[in-house]
Structure formats: structure tokens, C-alpha cells
Write a protein that holds these residues in place. Structure first.
Motif, PDB file in Angstrom:
ATOM      1  N   ILE A   1       0.834  -1.206   0.000  1.00  0.00           N
ATOM      2  CA  ILE A   1       0.000   0.000   0.000  1.00  0.00           C
ATOM      3  C   ILE A   1       0.868   1.255   0.000  1.00  0.00           C
ATOM      4  O   ILE A   1       0.657   2.183  -0.788  1.00  0.00           O
ATOM      5  N   THR A   2       1.849   1.277   0.872  1.00  0.00           N
ATOM      6  CA  THR A   2       2.713   2.452   0.981  1.00  0.00           C
ATOM      7  C   THR A   2       3.497   2.667  -0.305  1.00  0.00           C
ATOM      8  O   THR A   2       3.616   3.802  -0.790  1.00  0.00           O
ATOM      9  N   ARG A   3       4.013   1.588  -0.874  1.00  0.00           N
ATOM     10  CA  ARG A   3       4.750   1.714  -2.133  1.00  0.00           C
ATOM     11  C   ARG A   3       3.845   2.277  -3.231  1.00  0.00           C
ATOM     12  O   ARG A   3       4.274   3.122  -4.031  1.00  0.00           O
ATOM     13  N   HIS A   4       2.605   1.832  -3.265  1.00  0.00           N
ATOM     14  CA  HIS A   4       1.668   2.316  -4.285  1.00  0.00           C
ATOM     15  C   HIS A   4       1.496   3.830  -4.207  1.00  0.00           C
ATOM     16  O   HIS A   4       1.580   4.527  -5.230  1.00  0.00           O
ATOM     17  N   PHE A   5       1.284   4.347  -3.007  1.00  0.00           N
ATOM     18  CA  PHE A   5       1.064   5.788  -2.880  1.00  0.00           C
ATOM     19  C   PHE A   5       2.348   6.581  -3.122  1.00  0.00           C
ATOM     20  O   PHE A   5       2.311   7.664  -3.717  1.00  0.00           O
ATOM     21  N   LEU A   6       3.470   6.056  -2.699  1.00  0.00           N
ATOM     22  CA  LEU A   6       4.735   6.742  -2.965  1.00  0.00           C
ATOM     23  C   LEU A   6       5.009   6.812  -4.468  1.00  0.00           C
ATOM     24  O   LEU A   6       5.504   7.830  -4.975  1.00  0.00           O
TER      25      LEU A   6
END
Length: 258
Positions: free
Chosen positions: A25-30
Motif C-alpha cells: 500500500i505504501t509503495r503504491h502511494f509513494l
């Protein structure tokens, strides 16, 4: 599920079911920030390495059976007037471009205690004084609903509104004195909550009006705002400058001089 515009509640459910990880999830938003924020200008700082490190650690905790709550492992954007230890906090002013926080705001402590991942600091009107969302010195975020004409994003929490509306973060914190959460939420098609005075501590957040200020969430849904309100308020009502158990992290008058 479209991760970019998924609610916190839906992301939390996917994490608990094991169909997603905090790292993913975090990688997606970054990646979305890296791809789109040059045109949007929602963020003034993003620490991708730290966000990914936090996500990996929170995934390991979940795998070991430790889950802090429904917001565990979810990313959030934070307005650039909320102190985080040793972080640059400019309050939207080039005069303070090198100012570093000397402690953590209580709301930041509560985000971290809930297991959330602050992925970046969002642009704002200089010293939070203005409703249009414009900042001619540091830059004005672009309302994502029109990428041809640069329309106002609403202020002063302009970057927070744009970040959530454009799918760069699933939620964000803003501050509201005379509409600075509600205006950008309205202009960007979001839910914005100005909590009752005193329900969420202001300690460690730049003051505009000590008797009118509030910190509030900007989200895709009412349910998400309720989840964040629960975490930020600590489940009990105290004064807005509650200092219990927080250490000495106060904005002094000298800090607010221009």
C-alpha cells in the motif's frame, strides 16, 4: 479495489484479511506521488525511505500477531504545521525553510501509536492565514479536478485536500480555524471534519487562533473521518493544549515571530 481511492476502512479490511500488505500500500502511494505530484504540488516533503521502513516494520508486527488497531499500517499525509521530531516544518513560509521541529505534536504521537505511516508533509497557505489555498512564494497546489486550468484548491490545508483527492494518500490531516479543513474538502470533493474545540490536542501545532484552531481529518468517507477522530482524540475530551504525558513540546511566542 482501486488502491488510489480506496477508503481507510477498505484498506484496513484488506490488511486484516491478508490480501494486501502495508508495504504494498505504501509503495503504491509513494509511486503515485513520484508520478503525479510534480504537476499537482501537494507535498513539500516526502521521505520515501522512512515510510517504506515503517511499513516493513508494521508488516512484521502484524505477522507476529501485534496489531495496534484498525489504522495499523496505513499511510497518511500531514499538513506542514504539525511538529515531528527533527523534521523540517516550514508552516508554508520560506522564512522558516530551515526550521526543524524539536519534538512531536500530540497528534503525531497518536498517529504513530495507531500504527499509521506519515508519508509526507503537505503544502499550505503561509502561516495558515487564508482560505483560497494560494501561496505565491512557496507554490499553490493544483485542484486535481481540472488539470487544464489551474483552479484554487482551497486553504489553508490546500496540499492535504489535493493529496487525498488526487489519490496520492488515502487520508490527510489539516488544521481548521475558519474553514481551513472544510474549504479544501469541499473544493476537492472530500469529507472534512472540524472537531469540537478541545477534543483533539493542539500541542505541537502552529497556532493561528488559540481559541478557534482545530486539527481535523480529510478523507474519502465519513467512516474514515470517524476512525481518524477516534485515534486523534485519544478517546477522551481534554483541553486543546493538553500536555499530559507529552513532554515539553510547546510553540513559544518567539517561534511564531515572522
Amino acid at each position: 479495489m482501486d488502491l488510489s481511492f480506496a477508503s481507510l476502512a477498505d484498506l484496513s479490511k484488506a490488511l486484516s484479511e491478508g490480501s494486501l500488505t502495508s508495504t504494498a500500500i505504501t509503495r503504491h502511494f509513494l509511486e503515485r506521488i513520484a508520478r503525479h505530484d510534480k504537476a499537482l504540488g501537494a507535498f513539500v516533503n516526502v521521505d520515501a525511505d522512512r515510510a517504506m521502513s515503517m511499513a516493513e516494520g508494521l508488516d512484521r508486527l502484524r505477522a507476529s500477531g501485534v496489531v495496534y488497531g484498525p489504522l495499523h499500517g496505513l499511510p497518511i499525509a500531514v499538513k506542514d504545521l504539525i511538529d515531528w521530531q527533527d523534521e523540517i516544518c516550514t508552516v508554508g513560509s520560506k522564512a522558516w525553510k530551515d526550521r526543524r521541529s524539536t519534538g512531536n505534536a500530540i497528534v503525531m504521537r497518536r498517529l504513530l501509536a495507531a500504527g499509521m505511516i506519515p508519508i509526507g508533509r503537505t503544502a499550505m497557505v503561509e502561516f495558515a492565514f487564508g482560505g483560497w489555498g494560494t501561496n505565491p512564494i512557496c507554490g499553490t497546489p493544483r485542484n486535481p479536478w481540472d488539470m487544464e486550468t489551474h483552479r484554487i484548491p482551497g486553504g489553508s490545508s490546500s496540499g492535504s485536500g489535493v493529496a487525498v483527492a488526487a489519490g496520492l494518500a488515502p487520508a490527510a490531516l489539516g488544521s481548521d480555524t475558519g474553514g481551513s479543513v472544510r474549504i479544501p474538502a469541499a473544493l476537492n470533493g472530500l469529507v472534512g471534519l472540524k472537531p469540537t474545540y478541545g477534543r483533539i490536542s493542539l500541542k505541537g501545532c502552529f497556532p493561528l487562533s488559540a481559541t478557534l484552531d482545530s486539527i481535523g481529518p480529510m478523507t474519502h468517507t465519513v467512516e474514515d473521518s470517524a476512525l481518524l477522530f477516534e485515534a486523534l482524540s485519544g478517546g477522551r475530551a481534554r483541553g486543546p493544549h493538553d500536555t499530559a504525558g507529552t513532554g515539553d513540546n510547546v510553540w513559544r511566542m518567539a517561534d511564531t515571530a515572522r
